[in-house]
Scaffold this motif. Sequence first.
Motif, PDB file in Angstrom:
ATOM      1  N   GLY A   2       0.815  -1.225   0.030  1.00 43.73           N
ATOM      2  CA  GLY A   2      -0.241   0.095  -0.213  1.00 43.73           C
ATOM      3  C   GLY A   2       0.746   1.285  -0.121  1.00 43.73           C
ATOM      4  N   VAL A   3       1.975   1.302   0.091  1.00 47.61           N
ATOM      5  CA  VAL A   3       2.834   2.488  -0.341  1.00 47.61           C
ATOM      6  C   VAL A   3       2.982   2.870  -1.750  1.00 47.61           C
ATOM      7  CG1 VAL A   3       5.217   3.159   0.412  1.00 47.61           C
ATOM      8  CG2 VAL A   3       4.205   1.613   1.989  1.00 47.61           C
ATOM      9  N   ILE A   4       2.935   4.219  -1.837  1.00 47.28           N
ATOM     10  CA  ILE A   4       3.285   4.714  -3.230  1.00 47.28           C
ATOM     11  C   ILE A   4       4.727   5.479  -3.010  1.00 47.28           C
ATOM     12  CG2 ILE A   4       2.237   6.396  -4.591  1.00 47.28           C
ATOM     13  CD1 ILE A   4      -0.218   6.084  -3.870  1.00 47.28           C
ATOM     14  N   TYR A   5       5.387   4.923  -3.961  1.00 48.67           N
ATOM     15  CA  TYR A   5       6.735   5.284  -4.164  1.00 48.67           C
ATOM     16  C   TYR A   5       6.795   6.515  -5.257  1.00 48.67           C
ATOM     17  CZ  TYR A   5       8.125   1.863  -0.869  1.00 48.67           C
ATOM     18  OH  TYR A   5       8.111   0.840   0.142  1.00 48.67           O
ATOM     19  N   GLY A   6       6.870   7.833  -5.045  1.00 49.51           N
ATOM     20  CA  GLY A   6       7.292   8.775  -6.072  1.00 49.51           C
ATOM     21  C   GLY A   6       8.909   8.935  -6.436  1.00 49.51           C
ATOM     22  N   LYS A   7       8.920  10.087  -6.771  1.00 46.85           N
ATOM     23  CA  LYS A   7      10.395  10.551  -6.985  1.00 46.85           C
ATOM     24  C   LYS A   7      11.134  10.786  -5.659  1.00 46.85           C
ATOM     25  CE  LYS A   7       9.801  12.225 -11.532  1.00 46.85           C
ATOM     26  NZ  LYS A   7       9.908  13.477 -12.491  1.00 46.85           N
ATOM     27  N   PRO A   8      12.171  10.261  -5.325  1.00 48.46           N
ATOM     28  CA  PRO A   8      12.877  10.312  -3.975  1.00 48.46           C
ATOM     29  C   PRO A   8      13.163  12.097  -3.988  1.00 48.46           C
ATOM     30  CG  PRO A   8      14.438   9.729  -5.521  1.00 48.46           C
ATOM     31  CD  PRO A   8      13.212   9.422  -6.137  1.00 48.46           C
ATOM     32  N   ALA A   9      13.155  12.353  -2.605  1.00 48.96           N
ATOM     33  CA  ALA A   9      13.387  13.908  -2.042  1.00 48.96           C
ATOM     34  C   ALA A   9      14.846  14.023  -2.127  1.00 48.96           C
ATOM     35  CB  ALA A   9      13.015  13.776  -0.856  1.00 48.96           C
ATOM     36  N   ASN A  10      15.889  12.993  -1.784  1.00 50.59           N
ATOM     37  CA  ASN A  10      17.209  12.930  -1.838  1.00 50.59           C
ATOM     38  C   ASN A  10      17.699  11.527  -1.873  1.00 50.59           C
ATOM     39  OD1 ASN A  10      16.883  11.868   1.057  1.00 50.59           O
ATOM     40  ND2 ASN A  10      16.373  14.001   1.867  1.00 50.59           N
ATOM     41  N   ASN A  11      19.122  11.446  -1.692  1.00 54.71           N
ATOM     42  CA  ASN A  11      19.767  10.244  -1.691  1.00 54.71           C
ATOM     43  C   ASN A  11      19.378   9.203  -0.592  1.00 54.71           C
ATOM     44  OD1 ASN A  11      21.214  11.199  -3.840  1.00 54.71           O
ATOM     45  ND2 ASN A  11      23.383  11.303  -2.719  1.00 54.71           N
ATOM     46  N   GLU A  12      19.161   9.676   0.607  1.00 53.46           N
ATOM     47  CA  GLU A  12      18.836   8.942   1.822  1.00 53.46           C
ATOM     48  C   GLU A  12      17.141   8.402   1.471  1.00 53.46           C
ATOM     49  OE1 GLU A  12      19.456   6.238   4.343  1.00 53.46           O
ATOM     50  OE2 GLU A  12      20.933   7.630   3.765  1.00 53.46           O
ATOM     51  N   ASP A  13      16.565   9.170   0.873  1.00 54.66           N
ATOM     52  CA  ASP A  13      14.998   8.570   0.407  1.00 54.66           C
ATOM     53  C   ASP A  13      15.243   7.639  -0.370  1.00 54.66           C
ATOM     54  OD1 ASP A  13      12.284   8.523   0.548  1.00 54.66           O
ATOM     55  OD2 ASP A  13      12.127  10.356  -0.720  1.00 54.66           O
ATOM     56  N   ALA A  14      16.195   7.687  -1.407  1.00 54.83           N
ATOM     57  CA  ALA A  14      16.345   6.888  -2.463  1.00 54.83           C
ATOM     58  C   ALA A  14      16.669   5.381  -2.000  1.00 54.83           C
ATOM     59  CB  ALA A  14      17.460   7.220  -3.798  1.00 54.83           C
ATOM     60  N   TYR A  15      17.807   5.559  -1.207  1.00 58.73           N
ATOM     61  CA  TYR A  15      18.348   4.449  -0.532  1.00 58.73           C
ATOM     62  C   TYR A  15      17.207   3.564   0.241  1.00 58.73           C
ATOM     63  CZ  TYR A  15      21.228   1.461   2.550  1.00 58.73           C
ATOM     64  OH  TYR A  15      21.822   0.684   2.955  1.00 58.73           O
ATOM     65  N   GLU A  16      16.305   4.239   1.287  1.00 58.64           N
ATOM     66  CA  GLU A  16      15.345   3.823   1.858  1.00 58.64           C
ATOM     67  C   GLU A  16      14.296   2.960   0.880  1.00 58.64           C
ATOM     68  OE1 GLU A  16      13.561   6.604   4.531  1.00 58.64           O
ATOM     69  OE2 GLU A  16      15.574   6.866   5.550  1.00 58.64           O
ATOM     70  N   THR A  17      14.022   3.837  -0.324  1.00 59.51           N
ATOM     71  CA  THR A  17      13.006   2.996  -0.950  1.00 59.51           C
ATOM     72  C   THR A  17      13.605   1.729  -1.492  1.00 59.51           C
ATOM     73  OG1 THR A  17      11.883   5.036  -1.858  1.00 59.51           O
ATOM     74  CG2 THR A  17      11.837   3.271  -3.411  1.00 59.51           C
ATOM     75  N   LEU A  18      14.879   1.786  -2.125  1.00 59.82           N
ATOM     76  CA  LEU A  18      15.500   0.741  -2.936  1.00 59.82           C
ATOM     77  C   LEU A  18      15.944  -0.365  -1.972  1.00 59.82           C
ATOM     78  CD1 LEU A  18      17.896   2.710  -5.019  1.00 59.82           C
ATOM     79  CD2 LEU A  18      16.063   1.324  -5.831  1.00 59.82           C
ATOM     80  N   CYS A  19      16.073  -0.157  -0.577  1.00 56.91           N
ATOM     81  CA  CYS A  19      16.126  -1.210   0.558  1.00 56.91           C
ATOM     82  C   CYS A  19      14.796  -1.929   0.548  1.00 56.91           C
ATOM     83  CB  CYS A  19      16.772  -0.522   1.874  1.00 56.91           C
ATOM     84  SG  CYS A  19      18.365   0.007   1.655  1.00 56.91           S
ATOM     85  N   ARG A  20      13.666  -1.081   0.530  1.00 53.85           N
ATOM     86  CA  ARG A  20      12.420  -1.845   0.666  1.00 53.85           C
ATOM     87  C   ARG A  20      12.148  -2.568  -0.455  1.00 53.85           C
ATOM     88  NH1 ARG A  20      10.490   3.674   1.898  1.00 53.85           N
ATOM     89  NH2 ARG A  20      10.816   3.984   4.158  1.00 53.85           N
ATOM     90  N   LEU A  21      12.478  -2.336  -1.721  1.00 54.10           N
ATOM     91  CA  LEU A  21      11.923  -2.808  -3.092  1.00 54.10           C
ATOM     92  C   LEU A  21      13.126  -4.183  -3.024  1.00 54.10           C
ATOM     93  CD1 LEU A  21      11.695  -0.166  -5.552  1.00 54.10           C
ATOM     94  CD2 LEU A  21       9.978  -1.339  -4.103  1.00 54.10           C
ATOM     95  N   SER A  22      14.351  -4.075  -2.484  1.00 49.21           N
ATOM     96  CA  SER A  22      15.151  -5.385  -2.449  1.00 49.21           C
ATOM     97  C   SER A  22      14.683  -6.699  -2.168  1.00 49.21           C
ATOM     98  CB  SER A  22      16.448  -4.798  -1.689  1.00 49.21           C
ATOM     99  OG  SER A  22      17.385  -5.934  -1.471  1.00 49.21           O
ATOM    100  N   GLY A  23      14.930  -7.553  -3.022  1.00 50.08           N
ATOM    101  CA  GLY A  23      14.477  -9.018  -2.774  1.00 50.08           C
ATOM    102  C   GLY A  23      12.932  -9.030  -2.784  1.00 50.08           C
ATOM    103  N   ARG A  24      12.133  -8.128  -3.409  1.00 52.94           N
ATOM    104  CA  ARG A  24      10.402  -8.161  -3.321  1.00 52.94           C
ATOM    105  C   ARG A  24       9.969  -7.726  -4.708  1.00 52.94           C
ATOM    106  NH1 ARG A  24       8.330  -4.950   1.458  1.00 52.94           N
ATOM    107  NH2 ARG A  24       6.641  -6.685   1.264  1.00 52.94           N
ATOM    108  N   THR A  25       8.749  -8.064  -4.782  1.00 53.15           N
ATOM    109  CA  THR A  25       8.043  -7.994  -5.917  1.00 53.15           C
ATOM    110  C   THR A  25       7.250  -6.775  -5.803  1.00 53.15           C
ATOM    111  OG1 THR A  25       7.998 -10.204  -6.656  1.00 53.15           O
ATOM    112  CG2 THR A  25       6.247  -8.667  -7.491  1.00 53.15           C
ATOM    113  N   HIS A  26       7.168  -5.775  -6.582  1.00 52.94           N
ATOM    114  CA  HIS A  26       6.269  -4.742  -6.356  1.00 52.94           C
ATOM    115  C   HIS A  26       5.387  -4.155  -7.782  1.00 52.94           C
ATOM    116  CE1 HIS A  26       9.982  -3.059  -8.150  1.00 52.94           C
ATOM    117  NE2 HIS A  26       9.200  -2.016  -8.663  1.00 52.94           N
ATOM    118  N   GLU A  27       4.487  -3.507  -7.517  1.00 53.56           N
ATOM    119  CA  GLU A  27       3.609  -3.379  -8.768  1.00 53.56           C
ATOM    120  C   GLU A  27       3.801  -1.686  -9.190  1.00 53.56           C
ATOM    121  OE1 GLU A  27      -0.651  -3.629  -7.791  1.00 53.56           O
ATOM    122  OE2 GLU A  27      -0.288  -6.048  -8.107  1.00 53.56           O
TER     123      GLU A  27
END
Length: 117
Positions: A2-27
Amino acid sequence: NGVIYGKPANNEDAYETLCRLSGRTHEVHTGVCLLDAKTGIVSSEDSVTRVTFAKLAPSEIRRYIETGDPLDKAGSYGIQGMARMFVERVEGSWDSVMGLPTALVRLMLIDMGYYKL
């Protein structure tokens, strides 16, 4: 989840998003809206594609972020670039993940009478 990922605000935001997507399936949801300027008829559809990422090492994510590529991309990655190597599986439209589901647009244009078979 249920999380919507838009464009990251900064490098740390991008890091957190990619960590969440790592090893998983998303739509990835991509909307298309066409307007027939002559008739005013509007056609809108959405394309849903499931993308499965490999399990990524933190150092791998950091190196990718250092390229600057994820900072202007929804979900913090561009499947058409270096992040392609993170993808284990795509179920649906590859083009949709890049931004424009061309096969869907073709069908919509056929339905609107603008593309002949």
